[in-house]
Design a protein around this motif. Structure first.
Motif, PDB file in Angstrom:
ATOM      1  N   LEU A 129       0.863  -1.183   0.000  1.00  0.00           N
ATOM      2  CA  LEU A 129       0.000   0.000   0.000  1.00  0.00           C
ATOM      3  C   LEU A 129       0.896   1.228   0.000  1.00  0.00           C
ATOM      4  O   LEU A 129       1.910   1.271   0.705  1.00  0.00           O
ATOM      5  N   PHE A 130       0.508   2.239  -0.783  1.00  0.00           N
ATOM      6  CA  PHE A 130       1.287   3.468  -0.862  1.00  0.00           C
ATOM      7  C   PHE A 130       0.351   4.666  -0.897  1.00  0.00           C
ATOM      8  O   PHE A 130      -0.645   4.668  -1.630  1.00  0.00           O
ATOM      9  N   ALA A 131       0.666   5.668  -0.089  1.00  0.00           N
ATOM     10  CA  ALA A 131      -0.096   6.915  -0.068  1.00  0.00           C
ATOM     11  C   ALA A 131       0.886   8.068   0.051  1.00  0.00           C
ATOM     12  O   ALA A 131       1.745   8.070   0.933  1.00  0.00           O
ATOM     13  N   PHE A 144       4.298   3.902   3.147  1.00  0.00           N
ATOM     14  CA  PHE A 144       4.316   2.547   2.596  1.00  0.00           C
ATOM     15  C   PHE A 144       3.943   1.508   3.642  1.00  0.00           C
ATOM     16  O   PHE A 144       4.295   1.631   4.821  1.00  0.00           O
ATOM     17  N   VAL A 145       3.237   0.500   3.182  1.00  0.00           N
ATOM     18  CA  VAL A 145       3.073  -0.755   3.916  1.00  0.00           C
ATOM     19  C   VAL A 145       3.415  -1.853   2.930  1.00  0.00           C
ATOM     20  O   VAL A 145       2.855  -1.893   1.827  1.00  0.00           O
ATOM     21  N   ALA A 146       4.352  -2.717   3.281  1.00  0.00           N
ATOM     22  CA  ALA A 146       4.769  -3.799   2.380  1.00  0.00           C
ATOM     23  C   ALA A 146       4.899  -5.083   3.181  1.00  0.00           C
ATOM     24  O   ALA A 146       5.619  -5.132   4.174  1.00  0.00           O
ATOM     25  N   ARG A 147       4.193  -6.112   2.754  1.00  0.00           N
ATOM     26  CA  ARG A 147       4.237  -7.384   3.456  1.00  0.00           C
ATOM     27  C   ARG A 147       4.147  -8.527   2.463  1.00  0.00           C
ATOM     28  O   ARG A 147       3.648  -8.363   1.340  1.00  0.00           O
ATOM     29  N   TYR A 148       4.600  -9.691   2.903  1.00  0.00           N
ATOM     30  CA  TYR A 148       4.579 -10.861   2.026  1.00  0.00           C
ATOM     31  C   TYR A 148       4.528 -12.122   2.862  1.00  0.00           C
ATOM     32  O   TYR A 148       4.785 -12.101   4.081  1.00  0.00           O
ATOM     33  N   THR A 149       4.177 -13.224   2.211  1.00  0.00           N
ATOM     34  CA  THR A 149       4.183 -14.527   2.857  1.00  0.00           C
ATOM     35  C   THR A 149       5.417 -15.268   2.398  1.00  0.00           C
ATOM     36  O   THR A 149       5.638 -15.454   1.201  1.00  0.00           O
TER      37      THR A 149
END
Length: 226
Positions: A129-131, A144-149
């Motif tokens: 997510l980016f704003a 930024f919010v950045a996540r992964y599995t």
């Protein structure tokens, strides 16, 4: 005179293989066998900027006077870090081309679900997510919010590994190091250009189907806390 102790002596077969590589590729190719190609030639483009991907669909939502853009993409990247780098790259490319208050990139596996309603939960391999103004977006405290599995996907494209979230410093390091900032390939755009038809297509669906998709998307973002 023995140049190597007996315990470190290379086998005849390995020496023959190394000599063959030396002849065919030069010294750097042979050295890469023993040292590692990444050490000599540097990390691959995929490890720096993410993998190739394909656009599934792009949905625009209006939420409390704001424009939210959500893009679903596919990739066959099996490494979790490569997946999140791919999503970060696409987020940058989309934000440079489209105007929105919130950008959301959802990456699923190449073998993942076909229908957008199923592209959630374990089907998500990475999400960004980016704003530009996070204070204006409910639930966003940073740009930024950045996540992964972590881990490879299952045969059906679902992910069952550990869920990880990157820090802002990690995101900054990744984005700064990127050498390529290209978007995913959009097969629909390629097909339209090849056919020579310029018929406009509304993002996210047509008519009632598009309205249903927008309503569903609004619920998904709201329920995720962003």
């Amino acid at each position: 005179m023995k140049f190597l102790p007996t315990s470190f002596r290379l086998s005849r077969k390995l020496l023959i293989i190394a000599a063959g590589v030396l002849v065919l590729t030069g010294a750097s190719g042979a050295a890469a066998i023993f040292v590692g190609r990444d050490v000599l030639l540097g990390p691959s483009t995929e490890m720096v900027s993410g993998a190739a991907c394909t656009t599934v669909t792009t949905v625009r939502l209006e939420q409390d006077g704001q424009q939210w853009l959500r893009k679903y993409v596919r990739s066959d990247a099996t490494d979790g870090e490569v997946r999140v780098k791919t999503a970060l790259r696409v987020a940058g490319a989309v934000s440079n081309a489209e105007d929105a208050d919130l950008y959301q990139i959802i990456l699923i596996d190449a073998a993942g679900p076909e229908y957008r309603a199923d592209m959630r939960g374990r089907a998500i391999g990475a999400e960004v997510l980016f704003a530009r103004d996070p204070s204006a977006v409910p639930g966003m405290s940073a740009p930024f919010v950045a996540r992964y599995t972590d881990g490879v996907p299952a045969a059906n494209g679902e992910f069952y590994g550990e869920r990880k979230e990157l820090s802002l410093d990690e995101i900054k390091t990744i984005v700064t190091a990127m050498k390529e900032r290209t978007d995913c390939i959009d097969p629909n755009a390629v097909e339209t250009a090849a056919s020579g038809h310029g018929e406009a297509k509304e993002e996210g669906g047509h008519g009632a189907e598009g309205e249903h998709a927008a309503a569903e998307g609004t619920h998904e973002v709201a329920s995720s806390g962003h």
